[in-house]
Design a protein around this motif. Structure first.
Motif, PDB file in Angstrom:
ATOM      1  N   THR A  18       5.698  -8.261  -0.016  1.00 18.13           N
ATOM      2  CA  THR A  18       4.586  -7.605  -0.616  1.00 18.13           C
ATOM      3  C   THR A  18       5.066  -6.214  -0.853  1.00 18.13           C
ATOM      4  O   THR A  18       4.777  -5.631   0.973  1.00 18.13           O
ATOM      5  N   VAL A  19       4.372  -5.577  -1.716  1.00 17.29           N
ATOM      6  CA  VAL A  19       4.423  -4.247  -2.346  1.00 17.29           C
ATOM      7  C   VAL A  19       2.820  -3.616  -1.945  1.00 17.29           C
ATOM      8  O   VAL A  19       2.220  -4.088  -2.592  1.00 17.29           O
ATOM      9  N   VAL A  20       2.963  -2.514  -1.570  1.00 18.86           N
ATOM     10  CA  VAL A  20       2.002  -1.988  -1.348  1.00 18.86           C
ATOM     11  C   VAL A  20       1.726  -0.456  -1.786  1.00 18.86           C
ATOM     12  O   VAL A  20       2.607   0.054  -1.637  1.00 18.86           O
ATOM     13  N   ILE A  21       1.166  -0.254  -2.423  1.00 21.55           N
ATOM     14  CA  ILE A  21       0.510   1.015  -3.755  1.00 21.55           C
ATOM     15  C   ILE A  21       0.036   2.231  -3.594  1.00 21.55           C
ATOM     16  O   ILE A  21      -1.379   1.766  -3.956  1.00 21.55           O
ATOM     17  N   ALA A  22       0.754   3.062  -3.254  1.00 16.95           N
ATOM     18  CA  ALA A  22      -0.490   4.031  -2.213  1.00 16.95           C
ATOM     19  C   ALA A  22      -0.931   5.097  -3.849  1.00 16.95           C
ATOM     20  O   ALA A  22      -0.384   5.233  -4.769  1.00 16.95           O
ATOM     21  N   ASN A  23      -2.164   4.429  -3.985  1.00 15.99           N
ATOM     22  CA  ASN A  23      -3.104   5.282  -5.362  1.00 15.99           C
ATOM     23  C   ASN A  23      -2.671   4.333  -6.647  1.00 15.99           C
ATOM     24  O   ASN A  23      -1.301   4.964  -7.037  1.00 15.99           O
ATOM     25  N   ALA A  24      -2.915   3.085  -6.576  1.00 13.61           N
ATOM     26  CA  ALA A  24      -3.211   1.867  -7.355  1.00 13.61           C
ATOM     27  C   ALA A  24      -3.809   2.981  -9.248  1.00 13.61           C
ATOM     28  O   ALA A  24      -3.584   1.437 -10.247  1.00 13.61           O
ATOM     29  N   ALA A  25      -4.371   3.860  -8.905  1.00 17.31           N
ATOM     30  CA  ALA A  25      -5.546   3.812 -10.316  1.00 17.31           C
ATOM     31  C   ALA A  25      -4.288   4.677 -10.860  1.00 17.31           C
ATOM     32  O   ALA A  25      -4.394   5.695 -11.628  1.00 17.31           O
ATOM     33  N   ASP A  26      -3.713   3.831 -12.018  1.00 16.28           N
ATOM     34  CA  ASP A  26      -2.997   5.028 -12.822  1.00 16.28           C
ATOM     35  C   ASP A  26      -2.546   3.796 -13.958  1.00 16.28           C
ATOM     36  O   ASP A  26      -2.202   2.565 -13.349  1.00 16.28           O
ATOM     37  N   GLU A  27      -2.446   3.548 -14.937  1.00 15.27           N
ATOM     38  CA  GLU A  27      -2.726   2.985 -16.175  1.00 15.27           C
ATOM     39  C   GLU A  27      -0.384   2.446 -16.161  1.00 15.27           C
ATOM     40  O   GLU A  27      -0.460   0.951 -15.933  1.00 15.27           O
ATOM     41  N   ARG A  88       2.192  -2.824  10.314  1.00 16.08           N
ATOM     42  CA  ARG A  88       0.710  -4.237  10.928  1.00 16.08           C
ATOM     43  C   ARG A  88       1.795  -5.486  10.273  1.00 16.08           C
ATOM     44  O   ARG A  88       1.398  -6.579  10.169  1.00 16.08           O
ATOM     45  N   ARG A  89       2.603  -5.275   8.822  1.00 11.70           N
ATOM     46  CA  ARG A  89       3.246  -6.520   8.699  1.00 11.70           C
ATOM     47  C   ARG A  89       2.691  -7.184   7.814  1.00 11.70           C
ATOM     48  O   ARG A  89       2.898  -7.715   7.152  1.00 11.70           O
ATOM     49  N   GLU A  90       1.981  -6.201   7.255  1.00  9.72           N
ATOM     50  CA  GLU A  90       1.085  -6.749   5.956  1.00  9.72           C
ATOM     51  C   GLU A  90       1.441  -5.474   4.583  1.00  9.72           C
ATOM     52  O   GLU A  90       2.054  -7.657   3.547  1.00  9.72           O
ATOM     53  N   ALA A  91       2.577  -5.534   4.790  1.00 12.68           N
ATOM     54  CA  ALA A  91       3.640  -5.066   3.683  1.00 12.68           C
ATOM     55  C   ALA A  91       5.523  -4.951   4.040  1.00 12.68           C
ATOM     56  O   ALA A  91       4.838  -3.926   5.151  1.00 12.68           O
ATOM     57  N   SER A  92       6.044  -5.254   3.468  1.00 15.78           N
ATOM     58  CA  SER A  92       7.354  -4.401   3.275  1.00 15.78           C
ATOM     59  C   SER A  92       7.970  -3.635   2.640  1.00 15.78           C
ATOM     60  O   SER A  92       9.406  -3.732   2.611  1.00 15.78           O
ATOM     61  N   ILE A  93       7.618  -3.370   1.718  1.00 16.17           N
ATOM     62  CA  ILE A  93       7.707  -2.218   1.336  1.00 16.17           C
ATOM     63  C   ILE A  93       6.962  -1.358   0.290  1.00 16.17           C
ATOM     64  O   ILE A  93       5.554  -1.462   0.665  1.00 16.17           O
ATOM     65  N   LEU A  94       6.636  -0.461   0.277  1.00 20.42           N
ATOM     66  CA  LEU A  94       5.674   1.243   0.198  1.00 20.42           C
ATOM     67  C   LEU A  94       6.170   1.070  -1.788  1.00 20.42           C
ATOM     68  O   LEU A  94       7.658   1.667  -1.553  1.00 20.42           O
TER      69      LEU A  94
END
Length: 304
Positions: A18-27, A88-94
């Protein structure tokens, strides 16, 4: 051959991560998410202004109502929320979204809540340049301003880790300088000679190093031959190590805008891989960065 496309094929149909994206508001970022799901690379956590994300998603026809996307409304400090999720191990890649590199890395480097596990973070970019028959890596174009000799050793080790993850087991590293001989007036040439000696003596392993080498003699066999430079690295470099962020940043953008290179970029030295491309990069390059981060995490998983 599109070596970056091979990364996508390597990571394809994995979906473990799971990849978590910091501020995904971008086309461009959401186009990357759309492509990532199409290739079944991973699932995503999207952080940012929910209304903005939904509006962009509707415009590009990205379906947010899928089990592989979780969307959280975050007004501020999405980078801090992303890091909490990784702990919290909800994601493994930033992955960097519509946020400055400085802001993201400040959160990563936070002594109490951050993700750094090594002394140094460094940026590694991998390019497919038209007309070349193999990829080339560049470090450091985004983080370390004027690294010391010790920091350059760490940067080399990180770049070597990336190269091995993409199948280059013993990379040839050219230490870039304006000239090909030591010159006391040019500090980069002194460091280059020291790094070359350190590798030959065994204190830097899993690579071949030569320097100082000017850019042309690092990447062109014809140029190196014309100037009678003989080494296993000259003209055949897999990795370009630069002396400062100015040199690295200029080369990075020259490759992209003048040579029309495709690029993938990651940050090494943290607890997890960080996909970090320029905000000006296309969604195609952001997808490659994502694939490179996944490939590195696969390598880490294999070694552990």
């Amino acid at each position: 051959m599109n070596h970056l496309q091979v990364l996508i094929q390597t990571a394809k149909n994995d979906m473990k991560r799971t990849v978590v994206i910091a501020n995904a508001a971008d086309e461009e970022i959401l186009q990357t998410v759309k492509l990532g799901l199409a290739h079944k690379l991973c699932s995503f956590i999207l952080l940012g202004n929910q209304n903005d994300i939904e509006e962009i998603a509707e415009m590009i026809q990205l379906d947010l109502n899928t089990q592989d996307i979780r969307l959280y409304h975050v007004e501020e400090s999405s980078e801090e929320v992303a890091i909490e999720m990784i702990h919290r191990r909800e994601a493994s890649i930033l992955m960097k979204g519509n946020i400055s590199t400085k802001k993201l890395l400040q959160a990563v480097l936070d002594r109490e809540k951050g993700l750094r596990i090594k002394k140094l973070l460094s940026h590694v970019a991998m390019f497919d340049i038209p007309g070349r028959n193999k990829p080339i890596l560049l470090t450091d174009a985004a983080i370390n301003i004027a690294p010391t000799l010790d920091e350059k050793v760490q940067i080399i080790n990180h770049a070597t880790d990336v190269s091995r993850a993409v199948g280059i087991q013993k990379p040839k590293i050219a230490v870039i300088a304006p000239v090909d001989v030591m010159n006391e007036a040019i500090p980069s040439t002194i460091d280059a000679a020291k790094l070359t000696r350190m590798q030959k003596e065994g204190s830097i392993q899993h690579c071949l190093i030569d320097g100082p080498l000017s850019f042309d003699n690092a990447i062109s066999p014809k140029s190196a031959q014309h100037k009678s430079i003989t080494s296993e690295v000259a003209g055949m470099a897999d990795i370009l190590l630069v002396s400062s962020i100015e040199v690295g940043n200029a080369l990075y953008k020259s490759f992209v805008f003048f040579a029309y290179a495709k690029v993938a970029a990651v940050v090494c030295g943290a607890k997890i891989p960080i996909a970090l491309s320029s905000r000006a990069d296309s969604h195609e390059s952001k997808l490659y960065s994502l694939a490179l981060a996944i490939t590195m995490d696969q390598e880490r998983e294999t070694l552990s």
